[in-house]
Scaffold this motif. Structure first.
Motif, short mmCIF file in Angstrom:
data_model
loop_
_atom_site.label_atom_id
_atom_site.label_comp_id
_atom_site.label_asym_id
_atom_site.label_seq_id
_atom_site.Cartn_x
_atom_site.Cartn_y
_atom_site.Cartn_z
N VAL A 4 71.30 32.29 -6.47
CA VAL A 4 72.32 31.67 -5.63
C VAL A 4 73.68 32.12 -6.10
CG1 VAL A 4 73.34 29.46 -4.94
CG2 VAL A 4 70.87 29.64 -5.24
N VAL A 9 78.08 27.90 -2.50
CA VAL A 9 76.98 26.93 -2.46
C VAL A 9 77.36 25.78 -1.54
CG1 VAL A 9 76.09 27.45 -4.76
CG2 VAL A 9 77.78 25.66 -4.49
N TRP A 11 77.27 22.23 -1.73
CA TRP A 11 77.11 21.16 -2.71
C TRP A 11 77.24 19.84 -1.97
CZ3 TRP A 11 79.96 21.36 -8.02
CH2 TRP A 11 79.31 20.51 -8.92
N PRO A 18 73.19 22.12 -7.31
CA PRO A 18 73.24 23.09 -6.22
C PRO A 18 72.77 24.49 -6.63
CG PRO A 18 75.43 22.69 -7.05
CD PRO A 18 74.52 21.72 -7.75
N TRP A 19 72.62 24.74 -7.91
CA TRP A 19 72.22 26.06 -8.37
C TRP A 19 70.74 26.16 -8.70
CZ3 TRP A 19 76.89 23.87 -9.90
CH2 TRP A 19 78.00 24.42 -9.25
N TRP A 48 82.14 28.45 -10.04
CA TRP A 48 82.48 27.68 -8.85
C TRP A 48 83.81 26.95 -9.04
CZ3 TRP A 48 83.13 22.40 -8.26
CH2 TRP A 48 83.22 21.94 -6.95
#
Length: 62
Positions: A4, A9, A11, A18-19, A48
């Protein structure tokens, strides 16, 4: 960890990383515990965070 993009992402669930998709017991402190225990997720979070830092007034509190 899935492949990813750490910056791109969705989230949208504070109860899931999220990863890597791991369940997070608490979207706040539990997430911090999760990334401390998972260096790949911590690295993705930092990438991020750097990307969105200009979008957030002031600095993040951790």
């Amino acid at each position: 960890m899935t492949d990813v993009d750490p910056v791109d992402v969705d989230w949208d669930d504070p109860q899931e990383c999220p990863w890597c998709g791991a369940d997070i017991a608490d979207g706040g402190a539990g997430f911090m515990d999760h990334i401390e225990a998972n260096p790949e997720c911590e690295e993705a979070f930092e990438a991020w965070r750097e990307n969105v830092a200009d979008d957030v007034g002031g600095e993040w509190m951790a």
